[in-house]
Design a protein around this motif. Structure first.
Motif: not given
Lengths: 311, 200
Positions: A245-246, A249-258, B157-158, B160-162, B165, B186-187, B190
């Motif tokens: 999950a970490l 969550a990287l912005p340069q990767g999938a940027f997906r949040a759990i 990171l998690v 941040q992504a939440q 999103d 990168p942010l 994105r």
């Protein structure tokens, strides 16, 4: 080669008063095992509140009075008792802290690095330690407030290498540095490892950990959930769903949040602390204590690593 | 709708100008990344656009008309890097939220703000949890532009992504204009539709 540090089943808990005279034990680190080899940089990665800084404090015997430590810590093969830590810390076991606030504001850099010694050897050591990090001799005559952020960081590094350390503990040493200064600092840690020290690099920054560490131990809610090689991250060989999950969550990767958040200490009584957020929970995840086991050339604390059933 | 900073010059006290004839424009639905090394006035520019400071020269314009002085809820809102410094430590969080009017329950739910947090004080929650309150407070119905000054720099990171999103969906739905300040290329790559940098 003999490992420099062996941590076996280390648990740390705090003794607290709740309401009135009701007391409770609050577990903050549970069943941590980690071995540090000479020449290796080990990253400790975790979000805030996962217990990673407490590990540094435990290794330096700086835990507060209401804490309890269980398990074994061996330094070069012998138990690391409070008495022994006091002899070793600042010399063979050193801390590189976060920033300038760890320097004595009323003492010049030179005397601070000499730690009370006045002989010529100590002065010579200060000079060479400063020179090693590109600081002129004149820097020894400055007070901490006269240093820039980057200089203060180099003084802290110099202070750590005064007596060729065997174990270097770095606790979030880069916040506030720009990318260039940070990468120079990371180079210094790699260099210390190359000279035969073991480096424990504590950070919440995944990219930073991957840039400097050979191996990464991932913390979640006081437990090491995975120990992976740095190369496992980009190569898709991660074992625990939180580590995955970490990475996702990287912005340069999938940027997906759990969804969800890390539980507070003591909130999860039984089973896996990641269960509530896990994308593929299975039978038995909510019961008993999970232990850290070898899996695919790393370690993982999960019954279904990488989505598979454990053999 | 367009928010513009025109020929903005600003200095603190008698110091050298932090910003010298800076021009910036931001339209509804746009997400503009603002990048510059430390100390080049990124935060100052946000403060000027949100009306916390007045420029020495130049103007902040909304649809071509001067935005300040402004009466009532300001359509330009700012979210800050350190949420713990912009919430009154002595007020329960629910009260801080009401500073911009009654809180929208749907918004709170989307931000995963738990009901019991409303009675808690800022010192009792984590940075990521507090930042959700700051977003809820800034996203009042009148808000058209949101200035995000390193809003996830101190979060993991998690989290941040939440937060992104949520924010990207909300910006899309309400056609908000976003100015995103960050050190992380990168942010910015994105989340932004275009990027600008502050030169000397």
């Amino acid at each position: 080669m003999e490992p420099i540090l062996e941590i076996q089943h280390l648990s740390i808990s705090f003794h607290q008063y709740e309401k009135g005279f009701v007391q409770r034990e609050l577990p903050v680190i549970r069943d941590l095992s980690l071995t540090l080899e000479p020449g290796e940089v080990t990253g400790v990665l975790g979000v805030s509140g996962s217990g990673k800084s407490l590990l540094a404090h435990a290794l330096l015997d700086l835990l507060p009075y209401n804490s309890r430590r269980e398990g074994t810590i061996l330094f070069q093969g012998e138990p690391l008792t409070s008495q022994r830590i006091r002899k070793l810390r600042g010399k063979e076991i050193v801390l590189v802290p976060q920033g300038v606030t760890y320097l004595d504001p009323l003492m010049k850099v030179g005397p601070q690095l000499r730690k009370g010694r006045r002989d010529r050897g100590a002065r010579e050591k200060v000079r060479s330690a400063l020179a090693r990090y590109g600081l002129k001799e004149a820097a020894a005559d400055l007070y901490p407030f006269q240093l820039s952020g980057g200089m203060a960081r180099r003084v802290l590094m110099a202070s750590a290498v005064m007596d060729s350390p065997r174990l270097v503990i770095a606790d979030e040493p880069t916040p506030g540095l720009d990318a260039k200064a940070a990468s120079r600092l990371l180079g210094h840690f790699r260099e210390l490892a190359a000279e035969g020290a073991a480096v424990l690099f504590i950070t919440h920054d995944l990219e930073l950990a991957l840039a400097v560490a050979h191996r990464v131990a991932v913390f979640y809610a006081g437990e090491t959930v995975e120990i992976a090689r740095a190369s496992d991250f980009p190569e898709g060989r991660l074992r625990h769903p939180f580590t995955q999950a970490l990475w996702d969550a990287l912005p340069q990767g999938a940027f997906r949040a759990i969804p969800g958040a890390q539980p507070y200490s003591g909130e999860v009584k039984e089973g896996c602390p990641f269960l509530a957020r896990c994308p593929h929970p299975g039978n038995g995840c909510g019961q008993g204590e999970l232990s850290l086991v070898p899996w695919n050339e790393g370690m993982v604390r999960c019954l279904y690593p990488h989505g598979e059933v454990m053999a | 709708m367009t928010l513009e900073g025109k020929d903005i010059t600003f200095a603190y006290g008698k110091g050298a100008p932090v910003l010298d004839r800076v021009n910036i424009s931001l339209s509804s639905g746009e997400r503009v990344g603002l990048w510059a090394p430390s100390g080049r006035g990124k935060t100052t520019l946000c403060r000027l656009l949100a009306g916390y400071e007045r420029p020495r020269k130049g103007q902040v314009l909304l649809e071509g008309r001067p935005l300040f002085p402004h009466e009532g809820p300001c359509p330009v809102q700012m979210v800050w890097q350190h949420p713990e410094t912009v919430l009154d430590p002595l007020l329960p969080l629910g009260r801080s939220l009401e500073e911009t009017g009654p809180a929208d329950p749907g918004l709170l739910e989307q931000l995963h703000i738990r009901k019991e947090w409303l009675r808690r004080f800022p010192g009792e929650l984590s940075g990521g949890e507090l930042q959700r309150f700051c977003l809820a407070r800034a996203l009042q119905p009148a808000t058209r532009f949101l200035l995000c000054d390193e809003i996830t720099a101190m979060l993991d990171l998690v989290t941040q992504a939440q937060i992104w999103d949520f924010l990207l969906r909300e910006a899309e739905r309400r056609s908000l204009g976003l100015l995103v300040v960050s050190h992380s290329q990168p942010l910015l790559d994105r989340v932004c539709t275009r990027k600008i940098s502050l030169k000397e």
